[in-house]
Design an enzyme around this catalytic site. Sequence first.
Site, PDB file in Angstrom:
ATOM      1  N   CYS A  86       7.217   0.605   6.328  1.00  0.00           N
ATOM      2  CA  CYS A  86       8.051   0.473   5.127  1.00  0.00           C
ATOM      3  C   CYS A  86       7.913   1.717   4.245  1.00  0.00           C
ATOM      4  O   CYS A  86       8.384   2.775   4.609  1.00  0.00           O
ATOM      5  CB  CYS A  86       7.687  -0.823   4.389  1.00  0.00           C
ATOM      6  SG  CYS A  86       8.988  -1.410   3.273  1.00  0.00           S
ATOM      7  N   HIS A 195       7.493  -5.160   8.871  1.00  0.00           N
ATOM      8  CA  HIS A 195       6.054  -5.255   8.607  1.00  0.00           C
ATOM      9  C   HIS A 195       5.302  -6.009   9.705  1.00  0.00           C
ATOM     10  O   HIS A 195       5.140  -7.232   9.632  1.00  0.00           O
ATOM     11  CB  HIS A 195       5.828  -5.992   7.278  1.00  0.00           C
ATOM     12  CG  HIS A 195       6.228  -5.222   6.072  1.00  0.00           C
ATOM     13  ND1 HIS A 195       5.323  -4.470   5.341  1.00  0.00           N
ATOM     14  CD2 HIS A 195       7.419  -5.088   5.442  1.00  0.00           C
ATOM     15  CE1 HIS A 195       5.945  -3.911   4.320  1.00  0.00           C
ATOM     16  NE2 HIS A 195       7.224  -4.264   4.358  1.00  0.00           N
ATOM     17  N   GLU A 197       2.170  -6.074  10.183  1.00  0.00           N
ATOM     18  CA  GLU A 197       0.921  -6.623   9.620  1.00  0.00           C
ATOM     19  C   GLU A 197       1.132  -7.995   8.987  1.00  0.00           C
ATOM     20  O   GLU A 197       0.162  -8.730   8.749  1.00  0.00           O
ATOM     21  CB  GLU A 197       0.320  -5.648   8.593  1.00  0.00           C
ATOM     22  CG  GLU A 197       0.928  -5.668   7.213  1.00  0.00           C
ATOM     23  CD  GLU A 197       2.256  -4.936   7.070  1.00  0.00           C
ATOM     24  OE1 GLU A 197       2.745  -4.782   5.939  1.00  0.00           O
ATOM     25  OE2 GLU A 197       2.816  -4.507   8.114  1.00  0.00           O
TER      26      GLU A 197
END
Length: 229
Positions: A86, A195, A197
């Site tokens: 990002c 994302h 994660e």
Amino acid sequence: MNFAVLVFPGSNCDIDCYKAVEDTTGQSVEYVWHTATDLSKYDCIILPGGFSYGDYLRSGAISRFAPVMNEVVKAAEQGKFIIGICNGFQILLESGLLPGAMRRNDTVKFRCHQSDLKVQNNKNPFTHEYKIGEVIDIPIAHMEGNYYCDETTLVSLKENNQIIFTYEGENPNGSVENIAGICNKKGNVLGMMPHPERAVHELLGSADGKKMFTSVLSAWREKNGVAIG
């Protein structure tokens, strides 16, 4: 394997990245402040999402001049693994480590929801545990995720197999060719807007991002002749 999670003023996904590395790989991970001038001990450097320096001027435009970025450039040249997620992707673009630029979403709205990605290249250190063409569920959260490059750059990205992920189904931001993630020509520097994660456990809605972290761990082990055990 030693992971570094860079922290800029305004980063807000640094803890997410730290926990994702810790939970999926069990390897050493440390926060590294943006003023750091030595990244030599780290094998993988993560530039997390957020709003570094409040996104003033342009997203990532100020962070690109942080002292730590000189070390990120050196690490990239040395072949170390680098991923920008990002805002981290935006910083890599601003620094010239990846080609192209980021514009505002074509809807001119902040988009935050699950998104389907297609794996276009599984020969990358971060994606080799996926299957080519596999569709994975990874969330997005951005206002300026509309990836743009000129035609010459786009041809080069395709010729060098640098397009890693594309949006499958809806293109949430207007990115050229539905691009969601790209790498450099050497393949060790990856930038992506979604994302991973935030997708390392089914409790989060998807565990499809887990393989990105385990992939780079196995790539590092293979590169350094480290046996699993």
